[in-house]
Design a protein around this motif. Sequence first.
Motif, PDB file in Angstrom:
ATOM      1  N   THR A 101       0.856  -1.179   0.000  1.00 16.88           N
ATOM      2  CA  THR A 101       0.000   0.000   0.000  1.00 16.88           C
ATOM      3  C   THR A 101       0.896   1.234   0.000  1.00 16.88           C
ATOM      4  O   THR A 101       2.056   1.170   0.415  1.00 16.88           O
ATOM      5  CB  THR A 101      -0.925   0.043   1.230  1.00 16.88           C
ATOM      6  OG1 THR A 101      -0.115   0.021   2.422  1.00 16.88           O
ATOM      7  CG2 THR A 101      -1.876  -1.135   1.243  1.00 16.88           C
ATOM      8  N   HIS A 102       0.362   2.340  -0.476  1.00 12.85           N
ATOM      9  CA  HIS A 102       1.108   3.602  -0.455  1.00 12.85           C
ATOM     10  C   HIS A 102       0.894   4.291   0.885  1.00 12.85           C
ATOM     11  O   HIS A 102      -0.244   4.544   1.297  1.00 12.85           O
ATOM     12  CB  HIS A 102       0.638   4.515  -1.591  1.00 12.85           C
ATOM     13  CG  HIS A 102       1.110   4.075  -2.935  1.00 12.85           C
ATOM     14  ND1 HIS A 102       2.411   4.238  -3.369  1.00 12.85           N
ATOM     15  CD2 HIS A 102       0.457   3.456  -3.945  1.00 12.85           C
ATOM     16  CE1 HIS A 102       2.537   3.754  -4.590  1.00 12.85           C
ATOM     17  NE2 HIS A 102       1.367   3.271  -4.967  1.00 12.85           N
ATOM     18  N   GLU A 103       2.001   4.564   1.561  1.00 16.53           N
ATOM     19  CA  GLU A 103       1.962   5.248   2.847  1.00 16.53           C
ATOM     20  C   GLU A 103       2.799   6.516   2.758  1.00 16.53           C
ATOM     21  O   GLU A 103       3.485   6.768   1.775  1.00 16.53           O
ATOM     22  CB  GLU A 103       2.512   4.331   3.944  1.00 16.53           C
ATOM     23  CG  GLU A 103       1.866   2.960   4.012  1.00 16.53           C
ATOM     24  CD  GLU A 103       0.417   3.002   4.469  1.00 16.53           C
ATOM     25  OE1 GLU A 103       0.025   4.018   5.086  1.00 16.53           O
ATOM     26  OE2 GLU A 103      -0.302   2.026   4.214  1.00 16.53           O
ATOM     27  N   SER A 107       0.482  10.297   0.202  1.00 14.26           N
ATOM     28  CA  SER A 107      -0.746   9.502   0.115  1.00 14.26           C
ATOM     29  C   SER A 107      -1.799   9.954   1.129  1.00 14.26           C
ATOM     30  O   SER A 107      -2.987   9.621   0.979  1.00 14.26           O
ATOM     31  CB  SER A 107      -0.424   8.020   0.326  1.00 14.26           C
ATOM     32  OG  SER A 107       0.034   7.788   1.643  1.00 14.26           O
ATOM     33  N   GLN A 108      -1.392  10.700   2.133  1.00 18.37           N
ATOM     34  CA  GLN A 108      -2.333  11.146   3.160  1.00 18.37           C
ATOM     35  C   GLN A 108      -3.014  12.473   2.815  1.00 18.37           C
ATOM     36  O   GLN A 108      -3.930  12.903   3.506  1.00 18.37           O
ATOM     37  CB  GLN A 108      -1.605  11.275   4.499  1.00 18.37           C
ATOM     38  CG  GLN A 108      -1.073   9.947   5.036  1.00 18.37           C
ATOM     39  CD  GLN A 108      -0.180  10.127   6.244  1.00 18.37           C
ATOM     40  OE1 GLN A 108       0.100  11.253   6.669  1.00 18.37           O
ATOM     41  NE2 GLN A 108       0.295   9.018   6.806  1.00 18.37           N
ATOM     42  N   ARG A 115      -5.624  10.571  -3.252  1.00 16.74           N
ATOM     43  CA  ARG A 115      -6.621   9.500  -3.381  1.00 16.74           C
ATOM     44  C   ARG A 115      -6.143   8.434  -4.363  1.00 16.74           C
ATOM     45  O   ARG A 115      -6.346   7.237  -4.131  1.00 16.74           O
ATOM     46  CB  ARG A 115      -7.948  10.090  -3.846  1.00 16.74           C
ATOM     47  CG  ARG A 115      -9.084   9.076  -3.921  1.00 16.74           C
ATOM     48  CD  ARG A 115     -10.413   9.794  -4.073  1.00 16.74           C
ATOM     49  NE  ARG A 115     -10.484  10.469  -5.358  1.00 16.74           N
ATOM     50  CZ  ARG A 115     -11.001   9.918  -6.472  1.00 16.74           C
ATOM     51  NH1 ARG A 115     -11.486   8.692  -6.426  1.00 16.74           N
ATOM     52  NH2 ARG A 115     -11.054  10.597  -7.598  1.00 16.74           N
ATOM     53  N   ARG A 118      -3.674   6.281  -2.420  1.00 15.34           N
ATOM     54  CA  ARG A 118      -4.321   5.436  -1.402  1.00 15.34           C
ATOM     55  C   ARG A 118      -5.080   4.272  -2.027  1.00 15.34           C
ATOM     56  O   ARG A 118      -5.111   3.170  -1.460  1.00 15.34           O
ATOM     57  CB  ARG A 118      -5.275   6.281  -0.550  1.00 15.34           C
ATOM     58  CG  ARG A 118      -4.594   7.256   0.385  1.00 15.34           C
ATOM     59  CD  ARG A 118      -5.576   7.826   1.394  1.00 15.34           C
ATOM     60  NE  ARG A 118      -6.671   8.553   0.770  1.00 15.34           N
ATOM     61  CZ  ARG A 118      -6.624   9.844   0.448  1.00 15.34           C
ATOM     62  NH1 ARG A 118      -5.513  10.548   0.687  1.00 15.34           N
ATOM     63  NH2 ARG A 118      -7.674  10.453  -0.101  1.00 15.34           N
ATOM     64  N   ASP A 119      -5.666   4.488  -3.183  1.00 13.56           N
ATOM     65  CA  ASP A 119      -6.498   3.454  -3.808  1.00 13.56           C
ATOM     66  C   ASP A 119      -5.682   2.447  -4.613  1.00 13.56           C
ATOM     67  O   ASP A 119      -6.216   1.424  -5.053  1.00 13.56           O
ATOM     68  CB  ASP A 119      -7.546   4.103  -4.721  1.00 13.56           C
ATOM     69  CG  ASP A 119      -8.574   4.897  -3.935  1.00 13.56           C
ATOM     70  OD1 ASP A 119      -8.664   4.692  -2.709  1.00 13.56           O
ATOM     71  OD2 ASP A 119      -9.282   5.730  -4.536  1.00 13.56           O
ATOM     72  N   THR A 121      -3.108  -0.417  -4.831  1.00  7.54           N
ATOM     73  CA  THR A 121      -2.481  -1.458  -4.018  1.00  7.54           C
ATOM     74  C   THR A 121      -1.815  -2.488  -4.930  1.00  7.54           C
ATOM     75  O   THR A 121      -2.061  -2.527  -6.138  1.00  7.54           O
ATOM     76  CB  THR A 121      -3.507  -2.157  -3.111  1.00  7.54           C
ATOM     77  OG1 THR A 121      -4.529  -2.745  -3.939  1.00  7.54           O
ATOM     78  CG2 THR A 121      -4.140  -1.164  -2.143  1.00  7.54           C
TER      79      THR A 121
END
Length: 269
Positions: A101-103, A107-108, A115, A118-119, A121
Amino acid sequence: MNTKILFSVLIICLSIPFAGKAQLAFSNEVGVIAGPLLFQSDFGLRNNVDTNINNQGWGIGIVHYFNFSYRADCNCYTRDRYFNDHFKLRSEADLHYTKFTHEGIESQKDTEEGRDLRDHTGSSLVFELGMQLEYFPLSIRDFQAGGFRIAPYISLGAHYVGFNPSYESSQDVPGATPEDIYFDDFLVGDGGELGGISDASGNTWALTGSVGIRYKLTVLSDLNLELRYHKYYSNWVDGLNPDPEFYPPNKYDDSIVWLNIGYIYYLNF
């Protein structure tokens, strides 16, 4: 993955323990290892705590050792030489799987780009086959004889690697284009299905290094605790390799840090 190469390497590794069996100058050990790993990839930001915590995987392996300090053909110790008493040769086959996942800060963000990150994966299933040379600073003979219960070691080796990545996004709906779905900078790259994004399987090599300890459980068995580093000579193992000119964080090839525990059994041949 080049299956012919992989099959050939597998046959060689499996046949080595039985070569020259009539005049063995070593004994054999077999075991299993398993444990969690951290995958350093282009998902998330390197050296970011959230990235390291969330992009974890699990691995398992089957290992074989040449023990040069003991001869299987006579159940006796080999000639007392430094190499025989301080080195072992390990061959192994490993399988590990990681979800990505993007962290991190980007990404926040409450933006369209945030978005998209975050979406997005992914995951990767990786198979490795190779060898390491292990060095034990303390005497292997004394450890086997019960002179001490803990034996530290370090190792260095190389693996042939086959990988099968995948990717997806919750925004992938009928009629949406890649530009609508994914972070734009990831769509610029060389060789990927979507520029810098790909689910194509492939193969590469890895340089491996580790530090570990053996704990003498019984006369014929040990517990093993090990921390390992694998540097892959490909940036496609995770399925994400955007052009560094458009995405500067993409500076490094993929790698893993693997903590595993194992059980090793001493064979009588």
